[in-house]
Design a protein around this motif. Structure first.
Motif, short mmCIF file in Angstrom:
data_model
loop_
_atom_site.label_atom_id
_atom_site.label_comp_id
_atom_site.label_asym_id
_atom_site.label_seq_id
_atom_site.Cartn_x
_atom_site.Cartn_y
_atom_site.Cartn_z
N PHE A 78 0.83 -1.19 0.00
CA PHE A 78 0.00 0.00 0.00
C PHE A 78 0.87 1.25 0.00
N ARG A 79 0.34 2.31 -0.57
CA ARG A 79 1.03 3.60 -0.56
C ARG A 79 1.04 4.20 0.85
N VAL A 80 -0.05 3.99 1.58
CA VAL A 80 -0.15 4.53 2.94
C VAL A 80 0.59 3.60 3.90
N PRO A 81 1.45 4.10 4.77
CA PRO A 81 2.17 3.25 5.72
C PRO A 81 1.21 2.46 6.61
N LEU A 82 1.62 1.24 6.99
CA LEU A 82 0.78 0.41 7.85
C LEU A 82 0.52 1.07 9.20
N ALA A 83 1.44 1.92 9.63
CA ALA A 83 1.30 2.56 10.94
C ALA A 83 0.32 3.73 10.92
N ARG A 93 -4.92 11.50 16.42
CA ARG A 93 -4.70 12.93 16.17
C ARG A 93 -3.30 13.35 16.60
N THR A 94 -2.84 12.83 17.73
CA THR A 94 -1.51 13.16 18.24
C THR A 94 -0.67 11.89 18.24
N THR A 95 0.37 11.88 17.44
CA THR A 95 1.15 10.65 17.26
C THR A 95 2.17 10.47 18.38
N GLY A 96 2.34 9.22 18.78
CA GLY A 96 3.35 8.87 19.77
C GLY A 96 4.12 7.67 19.28
N LEU A 97 4.03 6.56 19.98
CA LEU A 97 4.66 5.32 19.57
C LEU A 97 4.06 4.85 18.24
N ARG A 98 4.89 4.31 17.37
CA ARG A 98 4.42 3.80 16.08
C ARG A 98 3.32 2.76 16.31
N SER A 99 2.21 2.92 15.60
CA SER A 99 1.03 2.08 15.83
C SER A 99 1.29 0.60 15.60
N THR A 100 2.12 0.28 14.61
CA THR A 100 2.42 -1.13 14.34
C THR A 100 3.17 -1.78 15.50
N ILE A 101 4.05 -1.03 16.14
CA ILE A 101 4.77 -1.54 17.31
C ILE A 101 3.80 -1.72 18.47
N SER A 112 14.54 0.08 25.53
CA SER A 112 15.64 0.55 24.68
C SER A 112 16.82 -0.39 24.81
N GLU A 113 17.80 -0.24 23.93
CA GLU A 113 18.99 -1.07 24.02
C GLU A 113 19.73 -0.79 25.33
N ALA A 114 19.67 0.45 25.82
CA ALA A 114 20.31 0.78 27.09
C ALA A 114 19.59 0.10 28.25
N HIS A 115 18.24 0.10 28.22
CA HIS A 115 17.48 -0.62 29.25
C HIS A 115 17.81 -2.11 29.22
N LEU A 150 12.72 1.03 15.33
CA LEU A 150 11.91 2.23 15.51
C LEU A 150 12.32 3.33 14.54
N GLY A 151 13.02 2.94 13.49
CA GLY A 151 13.50 3.91 12.53
C GLY A 151 14.97 4.20 12.73
#
Length: 304
Positions: free
Chosen positions: A68-73, A79-87, A210-213, A286-287
């Motif tokens: 799809f052209r639109v990202p899965l996430a 309305r306000t984005t935070g953590l990627r929806s797919t994750i 995170s990798e540090a955690h 996470l990019g």
């Protein structure tokens, strides 16, 4: 099909010859050159007809083409984005959410994890908590946009002082802050200790670390399961059972052996934290950075 497979093999050989080192910024350029030489394609970064996704690691390689052209996430109701929806969806999907259970996100931020969970598993009592007013306002806006205002309760409280009885929560899912607001030593332990307190025996915790955690907990800065009088772990049968991922009856296993080996190696390096025993581990992108989805089970009463 055989011809296509041979073409793919030649493509990877070409990439390997031109890619003797691991520099992420060079991957796109080198893969592009390999594709042009192999198939005669032309590169157009502004308006491409086809995008190629390639993920390389020490264990496996994944090549994908977006359908799809639109990202899965992409979510129309966020309305306000935070953590990627797919994750967020992936975290909820491994949490063993069942109808009638109590699901908590004690650091909910903009509520992405709870939104994904409530959309997929509606007959559940959801609570989101956060110490930040601005984060909770963003979460409230997202809940209204998704039509889930009456499905998810929001609380302004600290994750280390949850106003909940001990062993009252069935499932905890949360994205642990990546070190900007919390120190990696004492605070991560305080967070896990409070989560351990409110989780019922047999309950599930799914955390994005995170990798540090991950390094912090792997190096033993968390608390191990206490030893019994014989020098072994308390409730050894329960611990052994928890360390083996459960078989899903009626569902075929589709995970590759290399990925299973990677996950098992990840688990072997992560010690239990008190009564919280690691069961599953998945490394995710996470990019610009990588992280780990960890699933824990509470094997016995912590006495907190």
């Amino acid at each position: 099909m055989l011809k296509k497979l041979k073409s793919a093999e030649r493509l990877f050989l070409l990439i390997k010859k031109q890619f003797p080192f691991n520099v992420p910024s060079e991957i796109g350029r080198i893969v592009g050159i390999a594709l042009m030489k192999q198939f005669g394609w032309k590169a157009d970064l502004r308006n491409p007809n086809l995008e190629i996704f390639i993920h390389l690691s020490d264990i496996y390689s994944v090549v994908g083409i977006p359908v799809f052209r639109v990202p899965l996430a992409s979510r129309a109701y966020i309305r306000t984005t935070g953590l990627r929806s797919t994750i967020a969806w992936a975290m909820a999907s491994v949490a063993e959410i069942k109808a009638g259970t109590f699901v908590l996100d004690p650091m909910c931020g903009f509520g992405t994890i709870l939104l994904e969970a409530a959309t997929e598993w509606p007959d559940v009592y959801y609570v989101g908590a956060d110490v930040s007013t601005s984060q909770l306002l963003g979460a409230s806006d997202n809940l209204k946009a998704a039509g889930l205002k009456d499905k998810i309760e929001l609380l302004k409280v600290s994750v280390i002082e949850l106003p909940l009885p001990s062993e009252s929560v069935d499932v905890i899912i949360s994205d642990i802050p990546f070190g900007k607001k919390f120190k990696l030593g004492k605070d991560i332990r305080s967070i896990l200790q409070e989560l351990e307190r409110v989780l019922r025996v047999g309950g599930t915790v799914v955390l994005l670390l995170s990798e540090a955690h991950h390094r912090c907990l792997k190096d033993g800065e968390g608390r191990s399961i206490p030893l019994n009088s014989k020098g072994g772990h308390t409730d050894e049968l329960g611990v052994a059972k928890c360390l083996i991922p459960e078989e899903k009856t009626g569902i075929a296993k589709t995970v590759s052996p290399s990925l299973e080996a990677s996950n098992q190696e990840c688990l072997d390096k992560m010690p239990p934290f008190g009564s919280l025993v690691p069961m599953e581990c998945y490394k995710v992108s996470l990019g610009k950075t990588d992280a780990f989805i960890y699933k824990y089970k509470k094997s016995h009463s912590s006495g907190l």
